[in-house]
Scaffold this active site. Structure first.
Site, mmCIF file in Angstrom:
data_model
loop_
_atom_site.group_PDB
_atom_site.id
_atom_site.type_symbol
_atom_site.label_atom_id
_atom_site.label_comp_id
_atom_site.label_asym_id
_atom_site.label_seq_id
_atom_site.Cartn_x
_atom_site.Cartn_y
_atom_site.Cartn_z
ATOM 1 N N SER A 43 16.907 42.343 68.455
ATOM 2 C CA SER A 43 16.567 43.201 67.328
ATOM 3 C C SER A 43 16.952 44.649 67.536
ATOM 4 O O SER A 43 17.142 45.395 66.577
ATOM 5 C CB SER A 43 15.059 43.123 67.033
ATOM 6 O OG SER A 43 14.319 43.472 68.185
ATOM 7 N N HIS A 249 9.983 49.320 67.502
ATOM 8 C CA HIS A 249 11.434 49.394 67.412
ATOM 9 C C HIS A 249 11.839 50.823 67.042
ATOM 10 O O HIS A 249 11.028 51.579 66.515
ATOM 11 C CB HIS A 249 11.974 48.425 66.353
ATOM 12 C CG HIS A 249 11.916 46.998 66.758
ATOM 13 N ND1 HIS A 249 10.756 46.243 66.676
ATOM 14 C CD2 HIS A 249 12.868 46.163 67.246
ATOM 15 C CE1 HIS A 249 11.006 45.017 67.105
ATOM 16 N NE2 HIS A 249 12.271 44.943 67.456
#
Length: 267
Positions: A43, A249
């Protein structure tokens, strides 16, 4: 179930616990407009946390591969990076994108292998000692299982793309360790230190195996220094309820000002 637990359980994480500068394996063309570029990985390569995510792999044109593509206009660009990818799934589902004409390959991988998502859940919901024990569990896997997995992954990338320059990027150190408060469902300082220490060890292992494979290593921790979660100017999302997958993230700024310069410096 609390909102924090729900968000954590939904994480499709591909980051590190998180968290490769060698000699080039092969010389790429001097003019990037001639390059055929393929982005592999998890990701952090697919662009989770940035705007514009789509599909089951949550790919975004505003992750660092897409930003590099827009800035350099290579001859071809393809991202097969996928949120949740491990070294095993990269080898089984992403390598078909490579061939002898590939000039540039970038990859972040390894965070999911050592169980980052489950570590974040444990560290959020348990005690400081419980968090430290969970990080130690991931580090045991890093030591015992990951050398063979990293070596096989890098060996197969080179076999599929024998003429490519391969850049392996690391993971940021996630947390500011000094801020006394870390927001909604935030980590204590001891928990942040445990997770950050795990990220340092993960990066060390990735770097060693990437350089042994003859790949270029790019350590993003310098670019992200001073921009950890809980700090005054974070370039990473903390716990995010909507969408939960953005949690832990990089933000759009993190990809633009952290990952992209780190990639450029390796090239």
């Amino acid at each position: 179930m609390s909102r924090a637990t729900t968000a954590l359980a939904c994480l499709i994480s591909s980051i590190a616990l998180t968290i490769a500068t060698a000699t080039p394996a092969a010389a790429a063309a001097a003019d990037s407009s001639d390059w055929d570029y393929v982005a592999l990985g998890d990701s952090y390569s697919s662009g989770v946390g940035a705007s514009g995510q789509s599909g089951i792999c949550l790919r975004s044109p505003n992750g660092y591969p897409g930003l590099w593509d827009k800035a350099n206009d290579p001859a071809t660009f393809r991202s097969v990076a996928c949120s949740g990818a491990t070294t095993d799934t990269l080898r089984s589902s992403q390598l078909s994108a490579l061939n002898s004409s590939t000039d540039l390959v970038t990859v972040t991988i390894g965070g999911n292998d050592v169980g980052f998502a489950s570590t974040i859940i444990t560290c959020t919901l348990s005690s400081d000692s419980g968090c430290a024990a969970k990080v130690a569990e991931g580090m045991k896997k890093l030591k015992e299982q990951m050398p063979a997995k990293f070596n096989a992954t890098y060996r197969e990338i080179r076999a599929k793309a024998p003429n490519a320059t391969v850049v392996v990027l690391g993971y940021p150190i996630l947390f500011d360790e000094n801020a006394p408060s870390c927001g909604f469902a935030g980590m204590s300082i001891p928990k942040r230190k445990s997770i950050n220490a795990g990220a340092v060890e993960l990066n060390k292992a990735i770097k060693a195996h990437a350089q042994a494979a003859g790949f270029r290593w790019s350590d993003v921790s310098d670019e992200f220094a001073g921009h950890g979660i809980c700090g005054p100017s974070p370039w990473l999302h903390g716990l995010t309820v909507l969408p939960p997958t953005d949690s832990f993230h990089p933000t759009g700024t993190g990809y633009q000002s952290g990952y992209l310069p780190a990639l450029n410096s390796a090239l």
